[in-house]
Write a protein that holds these residues in place. Structure first.
Motif, PDB file in Angstrom:
ATOM      1  N   THR A   1       0.816  -1.210   0.000  1.00  0.00           N
ATOM      2  CA  THR A   1       0.000   0.000   0.000  1.00  0.00           C
ATOM      3  C   THR A   1       0.854   1.267   0.000  1.00  0.00           C
ATOM      4  N   ILE A   2       2.016   1.226   0.664  1.00  0.00           N
ATOM      5  CA  ILE A   2       2.897   2.408   0.692  1.00  0.00           C
ATOM      6  C   ILE A   2       3.268   2.828  -0.721  1.00  0.00           C
ATOM      7  N   PHE A   3       3.625   1.855  -1.532  1.00  0.00           N
ATOM      8  CA  PHE A   3       4.089   2.169  -2.879  1.00  0.00           C
ATOM      9  C   PHE A   3       2.927   2.517  -3.814  1.00  0.00           C
ATOM     10  N   MET A   4       1.772   1.878  -3.590  1.00  0.00           N
ATOM     11  CA  MET A   4       0.569   2.281  -4.317  1.00  0.00           C
ATOM     12  C   MET A   4       0.247   3.749  -4.017  1.00  0.00           C
ATOM     13  N   ALA A   5       0.293   4.102  -2.726  1.00  0.00           N
ATOM     14  CA  ALA A   5      -0.052   5.461  -2.307  1.00  0.00           C
ATOM     15  C   ALA A   5       0.966   6.482  -2.807  1.00  0.00           C
ATOM     16  N   THR A   6       2.239   6.112  -2.817  1.00  0.00           N
ATOM     17  CA  THR A   6       3.268   7.025  -3.322  1.00  0.00           C
ATOM     18  C   THR A   6       3.010   7.371  -4.776  1.00  0.00           C
ATOM     19  N   PHE A   7       2.720   6.353  -5.579  1.00  0.00           N
ATOM     20  CA  PHE A   7       2.434   6.574  -6.997  1.00  0.00           C
ATOM     21  C   PHE A   7       1.165   7.402  -7.165  1.00  0.00           C
ATOM     22  N   ALA A   8       0.129   7.085  -6.377  1.00  0.00           N
ATOM     23  CA  ALA A   8      -1.132   7.833  -6.461  1.00  0.00           C
ATOM     24  C   ALA A   8      -0.921   9.289  -6.066  1.00  0.00           C
ATOM     25  N   GLY A   9      -0.110   9.530  -5.026  1.00  0.00           N
ATOM     26  CA  GLY A   9       0.162  10.897  -4.600  1.00  0.00           C
ATOM     27  C   GLY A   9       0.875  11.698  -5.672  1.00  0.00           C
ATOM     28  N   ILE A  10       1.810  11.079  -6.362  1.00  0.00           N
ATOM     29  CA  ILE A  10       2.518  11.765  -7.455  1.00  0.00           C
ATOM     30  C   ILE A  10       1.541  12.139  -8.562  1.00  0.00           C
ATOM     31  N   LEU A  11       0.591  11.255  -8.849  1.00  0.00           N
ATOM     32  CA  LEU A  11      -0.420  11.562  -9.854  1.00  0.00           C
ATOM     33  C   LEU A  11      -1.254  12.777  -9.462  1.00  0.00           C
ATOM     34  N   LEU A  12      -1.426  12.969  -8.139  1.00  0.00           N
ATOM     35  CA  LEU A  12      -2.239  14.085  -7.650  1.00  0.00           C
ATOM     36  C   LEU A  12      -1.418  15.340  -7.360  1.00  0.00           C
ATOM     37  N   GLY A  13      -0.130  15.298  -7.636  1.00  0.00           N
ATOM     38  CA  GLY A  13       0.679  16.507  -7.485  1.00  0.00           C
ATOM     39  C   GLY A  13       1.727  16.474  -6.396  1.00  0.00           C
ATOM     40  N   ASP A  14       1.851  15.380  -5.639  1.00  0.00           N
ATOM     41  CA  ASP A  14       2.919  15.288  -4.649  1.00  0.00           C
ATOM     42  C   ASP A  14       4.278  15.280  -5.346  1.00  0.00           C
ATOM     43  N   LYS A  15       5.281  15.797  -4.657  1.00  0.00           N
ATOM     44  CA  LYS A  15       6.624  15.743  -5.200  1.00  0.00           C
ATOM     45  C   LYS A  15       7.136  14.304  -5.207  1.00  0.00           C
ATOM     46  N   VAL A  16       7.967  13.996  -6.179  1.00  0.00           N
ATOM     47  CA  VAL A  16       8.608  12.676  -6.196  1.00  0.00           C
ATOM     48  C   VAL A  16       9.514  12.591  -4.970  1.00  0.00           C
TER      49      VAL A  16
END
Length: 292
Positions: free
Chosen positions: A253-268
């Motif tokens: 889930t951590i890695f799913m959420a990281t990718f999803a956050g980047i799609l929504l504008g989170d910094k890499v």
């Protein structure tokens, strides 16, 4: 074997649903207070579960553990408040990583409160996990305040306290009853934040109520449905499967959420945050597999 496979599929599907939940929170929190979303998520979820219990009552169950059920609700509800706050102010993957420290805290709680004799592997796991927390909470990478760090850590600690009770409760109550206790507590606790004036304690945990728009109500309803089923599948996985294996699989889930956050504008995330996430995964897995 079939039951174990079903448990693994349940935890992976729960992880996917939790990622969707995080995306809903990220979209809603720029305009709505995080605690308002916690309340709505649990209140609508509670109605959903109560309707399910009304039309399909639980079979004969042992019961008799009201205080454990109450403790599960309080620990899980307060951890959820911290979790939603984290998602509103942090990158999505970082918020999920804090929450995923629960197996590390489970190992530590076992040492402190039940005086369990643990192996060197578990102590190494605890050390690795907390070093991972230090890396993901690096102020230069995500501008994390002290209050944010404390709430980030509590999201994992509170979840550990809640998960500690699931195995005992699953033998005494229907899964939906356990979920209902969490959602009832999660509906009541956010209301107390409205009693503290925002001007006295100005962090996002205590922001004033804001009336949602029609579109935001639709998103809140979607969040309630998604997160309710995520919690049901999570509880089902831990009730059916081998907890260490389920705990290790949940880190996806951590890695799913990281990718999803980047799609929504989170910094890499930078290399230190990525290493911190991996250390939390390693520490949590070692802690889970290092105990009987």
């Amino acid at each position: 074997m079939r039951q174990e496979s079903e448990a693994i599929l349940s935890i992976l599907f729960a992880g996917f649903l939790f990622t969707l939940m995080g995306m809903f929170v990220k979209v809603l929190t720029p305009n709505l207070p995080a605690m308002e979303i916690v309340f709505a998520r649990n209140f609508f979820g509670l109605i959903w579960v109560m309707v399910a219990l009304w039309f399909n009552p639980p079979k004969m169950q042992q019961g008799g553990k009201p205080f454990v059920l109450l403790f599960r609700g309080f620990a899980g509800g307060s951890a959820m408040m911290a979790y939603f706050y984290n998602m509103s102010v942090m990158p999505l993957g970082t918020a999920f990583a804090f929450s995923a420290t629960s197996p590390i805290f489970l190992a530590l709680l076992g040492v402190i409160f039940t005086h369990q004799k643990v192996s060197l592997k578990v102590w190494i796991a605890i050390f690795i996990g907390f070093f991972g927390i230090l890396l993901i909470s690096n102020p230069t990478s995500i501008s994390l305040s002290f209050s944010g760090l404390i709430l980030g850590i509590y999201s994992g600690l509170g979840a550990a306290l809640a998960y500690l009770s699931i195995a005992k409760l699953s033998k005494a109550y229907d899964t939906r009853v356990i979920i209902a206790s969490l959602m009832l507590s999660g509906s009541i606790l956010p209301l107390f934040t409205q009693l503290i004036p925002y001007e006295i304690y100005p962090i996002a945990l205590f922001e004033r109520f804001v009336m949602p728009t029609l579109w935001e109500w639709i998103l809140i309803l979607g969040l309630g449905v998604v997160s309710t089923y995520a919690q049901i599948y999570l509880t089902k996985a831990y009730s059916m499967g081998n907890p260490p294996i389920i705990g290790a699989m949940s880190y996806m889930t951590i890695f799913m959420a990281t990718f999803a956050g980047i799609l929504l504008g989170d910094k890499v995330p930078n290399i230190f945050v990525v290493i911190g996430m991996l250390l939390i995964v390693l520490g949590g897995s070692l802690a889970a597999f290092g105990k009987k």
